[in-house]
Structure formats: structure tokens, C-alpha cells
Design an enzyme around this catalytic site. Structure first.
Site, short mmCIF file in Angstrom:
data_model
loop_
_atom_site.label_atom_id
_atom_site.label_comp_id
_atom_site.label_asym_id
_atom_site.label_seq_id
_atom_site.Cartn_x
_atom_site.Cartn_y
_atom_site.Cartn_z
CD GLU A 230 -3.09 14.50 66.64
OE1 GLU A 230 -3.88 15.34 66.18
OE2 GLU A 230 -2.51 13.66 65.96
CD GLU A 306 -5.62 10.89 65.41
OE1 GLU A 306 -5.10 11.57 64.50
OE2 GLU A 306 -6.38 11.37 66.26
#
Ligand SMILES: *[C@@H]1O[C@H](CO)[C@@H](O)[C@H](O)[C@H]1NC(C)=O
Ligand SMILES: *[C@@H]1O[C@H](CO)[C@@H](O)[C@H](O)[C@H]1NC(C)=O
Ligand SMILES: *[C@@H]1O[C@H](CO)[C@@H](O)[C@H](O)[C@H]1NC(C)=O
Ligand SMILES: *[C@@H]1O[C@H](CO)[C@@H](O)[C@H](O)[C@H]1NC(C)=O
Ligand SMILES: *[C@@H]1O[C@H](CO)[C@@H](O)[C@H](O)[C@H]1NC(C)=O
Ligand SMILES: *[C@@H]1O[C@H](CO)[C@@H](O)[C@H](O)[C@H]1NC(C)=O
Ligand SMILES: *[C@@H]1O[C@H](CO)[C@@H](O)[C@H](O)[C@H]1NC(C)=O
Ligand SMILES: *[C@@H]1O[C@H](CO)[C@@H](O)[C@H](O)[C@H]1NC(C)=O
Length: 694
Positions: A230, A306
Site C-alpha cells: 500500500e 485485502e
């Protein structure tokens, strides 16, 4: 992962949560998805990879030639392809270093029995290389290659998430503390010292831990490897991520991917040429990938990397345990989302977490938001497999939602849950003062940080003997890092705790010869910041202990003796039985020792010895069983007991329990009580050290 559900990254979170709450109007998503289309120029991708990523021969990367068999795992614009056939990844996250290794197979088999075909795993560099050059792949708890081989045996493929930065509510996002001692080091940038260390780490992981040989291209289970984590939430230095891509490409020829939040700036910051770009965070995020990523070398099938099965817990009197249990609407939201991802959107998915496990010892991470927000030792996460690996209601609801999307009869039946043990209350006696349990001792004029003292975790005691009278409030460097108990001649004067936005001021009055003692606890290094968050740079500020000068009444104090207590192992004197608490004067933290007889095994499994250890009168501290460090307790909650894995317990024999209580003056010092409970209770209490603090 990062907690963008919460108050962590305002900008990101606002978009996500409002979208998420409204999301179930998925019309917009569905229409965006129909716009995905066309076929991709695979040859372009392949030749570009060969040109742009040194050392890649094209083997196993997204390429196909006319004569050769298809690579074991690749993708085209629409689908992942396993042995040439379209493949939907039904994944779940489970990190081997958060699960006692004797239970790896149990947890993996249960993930498979939920209907998953793939396991996603972070790797924690700090555990694998606790000091520079000391690579611990032969430690069974860090033998991640073995975990992946077991996954393969259990019918699971693997998506590897090696970082080197992984976030994950883990100590410094997986970075070893010693990185901060390397001159010129700036993590998560294309800083030369950082890239050198990252390259060494990846090389060790690939070769010494054997992960390169476990790629699908060599017959192993590893389908893909994530680059960074990320990263777009943190920054947009594409030189850095391209360098990291090339470091991974030296060893890994399976597809690489990135995983970023589903808004423009995260995707644009995180995307890397020739690396498949993916999003995370829920169904609302899926269309964003094709909206904001336009480079054809980064496009392919959609994966929600996710999908949050729930959330981690943070210490605090006002933080209840995060769970979907008892909230049917939350559970049905997850069930609907599974059908949406696998059905309407034809997307792959990974559930974060399918099993959270435990931040054993001192391995939890923290956030900085004008105060320290530390994650609990439990990483239960409200996940479908609970912290002890038992199946929950959520597990069966998710399993039922997945089954329509996989061939009938292809998913094994989940095993029954084994009972957990009860251990009747037993008493513990004080055996040693923490102040007598130091590992190294050093003197200096000005205080040194924990890292400068060669220490990564635990406690550091800073002691000064006054030469002149001094009176006033104490400051411990630039700010408490993180929780400072202030003593004068062994008597506790107060606690300066950075978990509160306004830590208490502690005032002392020293006469010549008095000893000022500051015991500083590292509560876990910051593991996450977001761009747009004013504190983002704290992930590059890992220092613990005391950074800067100590002052009393505004006067700088010189002349310090510093004692380190990393507590990788318990001090020998705690178990030797010879220590005598009679020596202990004052309020110093105490080690207490006791024992219980291990329950007899009623099933052929150490899991029937699993229990939760509670220390009912304890204020704050740590627990070890047979030398195994379970983690921290703190009466503020929400965690009120610690997971004791049965594989640590000796059935039918005496088992040694050691409790380090940091505030014995709050509870009467003579003895403590502990017990094991089969059913965990979560709960919150006020903090006796700071009743009005929030
Ligand atoms: C998903 O597909 C089902 C079945 O085709 C349909 O009933 C439903 O409306 C779709 N949901 C969305 C949000 O597109
Ligand atoms: C990236 O590298 C290029 C070429 O060396 C350089 O011009 C540019 O300033 C770098 N960008 C950053 C953000 O460091
Ligand atoms: C999890 O707990 C924290 C702290 O109480 C809270 O801020 C957060 O909103 C919770 N998350 C979810 C998804 O419930
Ligand atoms: C953080 O603390 C600083 C200094 O006390 C203050 O100026 C700032 O407004 C605070 N920020 C937040 C988000 O609380
Ligand atoms: C699976 O079994 C169910 C019930 O027996 C049946 O309705 C369904 O059509 C089957 N699905 C497939 C893909 O065979
Ligand atoms: C500590 O003292 C400082 C300086 O006087 C003051 O600004 C601050 O509010 C005090 N903190 C608390 C929690 O009382
Ligand atoms: C010391 O701390 C007390 C309590 O917070 C505060 O009232 C006082 O102003 C502080 N003194 C100074 C000089 O900062
Ligand atoms: C327990 O299981 C192990 C491995 O499956 C087996 O070798 C052993 O004989 C079993 N013991 C008992 C008492 O059933």
C-alpha cells in the site's frame, strides 16, 4: 494492511467508509465493471518486462510463446491463468510468524476447508533477522518456507507479501529496529542504504529461506509476489518502487503485483510499470483500478487484495473488542460482498484476516496520532478462525457464501473444534526486581536511545544520581517514547504515558545523592501512516527510550547510567529459585513466579491444552509460560487474557508461569494470582494511573 476503516488516515478513510456504508448501491460498480474489456497485448507486456526488469528471462512472467507450454501461473487482461486455465483466487491472509509453528498445518487445513484456494502471507523481516547478518531461517518459528510447503500439501497456493515494509499492525511494519542505526538510513525511499539492506533481505529470503524455489514456475505454491505494501498511501516516489521491483525480479519470476487503496492518489502513488496493479478495501474499490491505472503493463484481472473480515484491537479504556459476533448486519454484509466479488464482479479476493493469530512478546505495532495508539498482543481481528484457530459462526457463514463458486465436493469438511483447557487459579510469588535484571549497562553524559544502546524491544532504565538539588516537572527527551515510569530512590512518582494526548506531568524534588530513575517501555514502533496525515513521517521516526535531554524543572540533567532489558529470554535468576524479593526495596517492577500442573491430554492434540491466561489483579505487564513470551496485559482492555498455545504446555507436569508486573505498588506486592480460562472475556476498565486521561 492498514486500518483505513478508522481514524488513521482521514482522507483515505472518509472516502472509503462513506462509500462502504452507501456502497450496497452497487449499480455504479457493476456498470464500471462491464466497461472492463478488450484483450491485452501480452507480448507487449512480456517484452516490456524483459526490457525493463534486468535478470528476467520472461520465464513465468505474464508471457506466452507459441511453442512453449504456458507458464505455471500468469494472467491476461481478464483472468489469472493457472496452467493455462482461468483461475479465481479465493484467498485469505494468515501470517506464519503470528501462529505457533506446530499449528501451521491445522490453520492452513481449516483455511482450505473454508473454501479458500490461496493463502496470502506477510513476512516479518525483524523476526527473521533480529540483528544485522543473523538470519534465523533455521528457527522453526521463522521457517516460512516450511509453512508454504505445508500450504501446498494442504491444497493451497500462496501469494507472498515480503515487504520489506508490510505494515500489518506489526512492530515498525516489519522493519528490524537496527535499520535505524545505519548511517543515512531513510526507510521506504530510494535511499541507497535502504535499498542495499532491502536487497540483502530479499536475497536472504529467496535463497537462505528457500522461497525462490517455491515459486509456481518451479513447481511450488507461490503464484505472485507483492511489491512494497500500500505504498501509494504513503508516498509516490516511483524511483523507489521501481528499484524494489527490480530487486524482487532478481529472484522471483512469477508475476509481481501492487496493492493500494481504491482512490486516485493511492493508486497513482503506488502503481509501478510492468507490475500488476490491484486494489483493496472492499467491493466499492474495485472499479477504481481501471479508472486510475491506465498503463497497460499494469492491467490485468481484478483482485481485492485485502477484504477486511473485521479489525484489530487497540489498548484503551474506551476501545471495545472489534468483532462481528452478535452483529448479523455486519456478517450479512460480508456474505453479500463475497457473492458480489466472486459473482457479479468476477474478481479475485483475499480476506484480511482469515486467521489473525497473536503478536507474541513485544511484536505488536502502533500508530502515532498525537499520541501512541498501540495494538494489543491479541491479533484475533474478529476473523473467521479465532486467535486459537477455532472456527466461528463467521467462518461457516463465509464458507456457505463461497461454496456456490467452487466445484461441488471440492472443499473438505472443517474439523470439529477441540475443547480448550481450564486451569484453576494458582499463586505466584515475587522473585526478582526488574531493576536487577538488566542485560547491558552503559554510562554517558546525555541519554542514549534504545537503538543506540543496541536494544530493539522491551524496557530501558535511565538512572541519574543528583549532585545538586533539583525540583520541578520531568521531561524525558522530546516526548515520552513511549511510557515512562518516574521513580526517586525506587519510589514511583508517576507515569508519563504517550498513549494519552496530554501525558501527565510528574514533579520530583531531588536532594544531592537522590537517584532519579526513568523506566521507559517501548509500546511498539509505528507501523503505518498515510499521506495527508500530518504525522506520516513518524514511520521514519522509530526511536524509543529517551531521545534528547531529560530536564527537571527546566534544567538539563547530565550523567546517566542506562540499563537495557530486551527480555528475549527471561533473566536466569527468575527461574533459578535463588532470587529473593527481600532485596527489593520500593516500587520497582517485579517478576513473579508460579506454576500449574498441565491438564491431561484428553484428545490426541496439543490444541486441547490451549487456554487463555488471566492475571486478575495485574495492572500492566507481561506473561511467560515455560519461557515462552505470551505478550502484554493491561487492565484497561479490551484484551483481558493472553492466548497460551497448548503446544507450549507440558501435560501432567509442572509448567512455570512468570509475570512481570510493572506497577506492583498499585496492587500489594506479596503475591499474584493467575488462571487459565477456556472462554475468553473481553472488557474495559479505567486506567488507575490516569483516571481522567483519554
Ligand atoms: C449481482 O448479480 C445478481 C445475480 O445476477 C443480481 O441479482 C444482483 O442484482 C447483482 N448485484 C449487483 C449489485 O449488481
Ligand atoms: C527519479 O529519477 C530520475 C532520474 O534519475 C530523477 O530525475 C528524478 O528526480 C527522480 N525522482 C525522484 C522523486 O527522486
Ligand atoms: C476497531 O476498534 C477501534 C478502537 O476501538 C475503533 O476505532 C474502530 O472503529 C474499530 N473498527 C471496526 C471496524 O469496528
Ligand atoms: C497535535 O498536537 C499539536 C501540538 O499539541 C497540535 O498543534 C495539533 O493540532 C494536534 N493535532 C491533532 C490532530 O490533534
Ligand atoms: C452442486 O450441488 C447442488 C445441490 O446438490 C446443485 O443444485 C448444483 O447444481 C450443483 N452445482 C454444480 C456446479 O454442480
Ligand atoms: C503539563 O505542564 C505543561 C506546562 O505547564 C502544561 O501545558 C500541560 O497542560 C501539563 N499537562 C497536564 C496533563 O496537566
Ligand atoms: C508542572 O505540572 C503541573 C501539573 O500538570 C502543572 O500544573 C504545572 O504548570 C507544571 N509546571 C511547569 C513549570 O510547567
Ligand atoms: C496421536 O497422533 C499421532 C500422529 O497422528 C500418532 O502417531 C499417535 O499414535 C497418536 N497417539 C494416540 C495416543 O492416539
Amino acid at each position: 494492511m492498514q486500518r483505513c476503516h478508522a481514524d488513521i488516515c482521514p482522507r483515505h478513510f472518509q472516502v472509503r467508509l462513506s462509500e462502504y456504508r452507501r456502497h450496497r448501491s452497487r449499480v455504479l460498480i457493476a456498470s464500471s465493471l462491464t466497461m472492463l474489456g478488450g484483450s491485452v497485448a501480452l507480448a507487449l507486456v512480456a517484452s516490456a518486462i524483459a526490457a525493463g526488469a534486468p535478470g528476467v528471462q520472461g520465464k513465468g512472467s505474464p508471457s506466452r510463446t507459441r511453442s512453449a507450454p504456458p507458464p505455471a501461473f500468469t494472467y491476461d487482461r481478464q483472468s489469472f491463468l493457472l496452467h493455462g486455465e482461468p483461475y479465481t483466487i479465493i484467498g485469505g491472509q494468515m501470517d506464519p510468524q503470528r501462529i505457533p509453528y506446530p499449528y501451521w498445518r491445522d490453520r492452513l487445513a481449516k483455511a482450505r476447508a473454508m473454501g479458500l484456494n490461496t493463502i496470502f502471507s506477510y513476512i516479518f523481516w525483524n523476526n527473521l533477522e533480529p540483528s544485522r547478518g543473523d538470519w534465523r531461517s533455521d528457527d522453526p518459528q521463522n521457517d516460512v518456507g516450511k509453512y508454504f510447503r505445508i500450504a501446498q500439501e494442504e491444497g493451497l497456493n500462496v501469494v507472498l507479501r515480503p515487504g520489506p515494509y508490510i505494515c500489518g499492525e506489526h512492530e515498525w511494519g516489519g522493519f528490524p529496529a537496527w535499520l535505524s542505526n545505519i548511517p543515512g538510513m531513510v526507510v521506504r525511499t530510494d535511499n541507497e542504504p535502504f535499498l542495499q539492506e532491502a536487497a540483502r533481505y530479499v536475497d536472504n529470503l529467496a535463497r537462505r529461506s528457500g522461497l525462490a524455489d517455491l515459486q509456481a514456475s518451479r513447481g511450488g505454491p507461490i503464484l505472485m509476489v507483492q511489491v512494497e505494501n500500500e505504498y501509494g498511501s504513503f508516498d509516490d516516489n516511483h524511483n523507489y518502487t521501481a528499484a524494489l521491483r527490480d530487486i524482487l525480479r532478481r529472484h522471483f519470476d512469477v508475476p509481481l503485483y501492487t496493492n493500494d487503496g481504491g482512490v486516485d492518489w493511492t493508486l497513482e502513488g503506488g502503481e509501478i510499470p510492468f507490475v500488476l496493479a490491484e486494489v483493496d478495501g472492499g467491493s466499492w474499490a474495485l472499479p477504481a483500478r481501471d479508472e486510475y491505472v491506465t498503463d497497460p503493463t499494469e492491467l490485468g484481472p481484478l483482485l481485492d487484495g485485502e477484504y477486511y473480515t473485521w479489525a484489530p484491537d487497540q489498548w484503551g479504556s474506551y476501545n471495545p473488542h472489534n468483532t462481528t459476533a452478535g452483529n448479523a448486519a455486519d456478517v450479512s454484509g460480508i456474505v453479500d460482498d463475497i457473492a458480489f466479488h466472486l459473482g457479479n464482479a468476477s474478481a479475485s479476493i483475499s480476506f484480511y484476516m482469515v486467521h489473525g493469530g497473536t503478536n507474541f512478546g513485544f511484536q505488536n505495532g502502533a500508530l502515532w496520532q498525537n499520541r501512541t495508539t498501540a495494538f494489543t498482543s491479541s491479533y484475533d481481528y474478529g476473523a473467521p478462525l479465532d486467535e486459537t484457530g477455532r472456527t466461528t459462526d463467521l467462518y461457516f457463514q463465509m464458507r456457505n457464501a463461497i461454496l456456490p463458486f467452487v466445484p461441488n465436493g471440492s472443499v473438505p469438511a472443517p474439523p470439529d473444534n477441540l475443547p480448550r483447557a481450564e486451569i484453576p487459579p494458582f499463586s505466584l510469588r515475587p522473585v526478582l526486581s526488574l531493576f536487577d535484571a538488566y542485560e547491558t549497562r552503559k554510562t554517558a553524559d546525555a541519554p542514549l536511545t534504545m537503538e543506540a544502546l543496541g536494544q530493539s524491544y522491551g524496557f530501558t532504565l535511565y538512572e541519574h544520581t543528583a549532585k545538586a538539588a533539583m525540583t520541578g516537572n520531568v521531561t524525558a527527551g522530546d516526548r515520552p517514547r513511549d511510557r515512562v515510569i518516574v521513580y526517586v530512590n525506587g519510589k514511583a512518582m508517576g507515569i508519563m504515558d504517550s498513549q494519552y494526548q496530554h501525558p501527565l506531568n510528574v514533579s520530583v524534588s531531588l536532594r544531592p545523592g537522590d537517584k532519579l530513575q526513568l523506566l521507559v517501555e517501548n509500546l511498539g514502533r509505528v507501523d503505518y501512516y498515510s499521506r495527508g496525515n500530518p504525522y506520516r513521517n513518524y514511520v521514519q521516526d522509530p526511536w524509543k527510550g529517551i531521545k534528547g535531554d531529560v530536564t527537571v524543572g527546566g534544567v538539563v540533567v547530565r550523567g546517566w547510567v542506562m540499563s537495557t532489558m530486551q527480555l528475549d529470554a527471561l533473566p536466569a535468576r527468575v527461574s533459578s529459585g535463588k532470587a529473593c524479593v527481600g532485596r527489593v526495596a520500593g516500587d520497582a517492577p517485579l517478576f513473579y513466579r508460579g506454576s500449574f500442573t498441565g491438564p491431561d491430554v484428553t484428545h490426541n492434540s496439543t490444541m486441547t491444552l490451549d487456554t487463555f491466561v488471566a492475571v486478575p489483579h495485574g495492572i500492566k505487564g507481561n506473561v511467560w509460560v515455560n519461557g515462552f513470551h505470551l505478550g502484554r496485559y493491561w487492565l484497561v482492555g479490551p484484551q483481558q487474557s493472553l492466548y497460551l498455545p497448548g503446544c507450549v504446555v507440558k501435560p501432567g507436569e509442572e509448567n512455570e508461569v512468570v509475570v512481570l508486573e510493572l506497577e506492583p505498588w498499585q496492587m500489594g506486592k506479596e503475591s499474584m494470582v493467575a488462571y487459565g480460562t477456556a472462554d475468553r472475556v473481553w472488557g474495559n476498565n479505567p486506567d488507575p494511573d490516569c483516571l481522567k486521561c483519554v
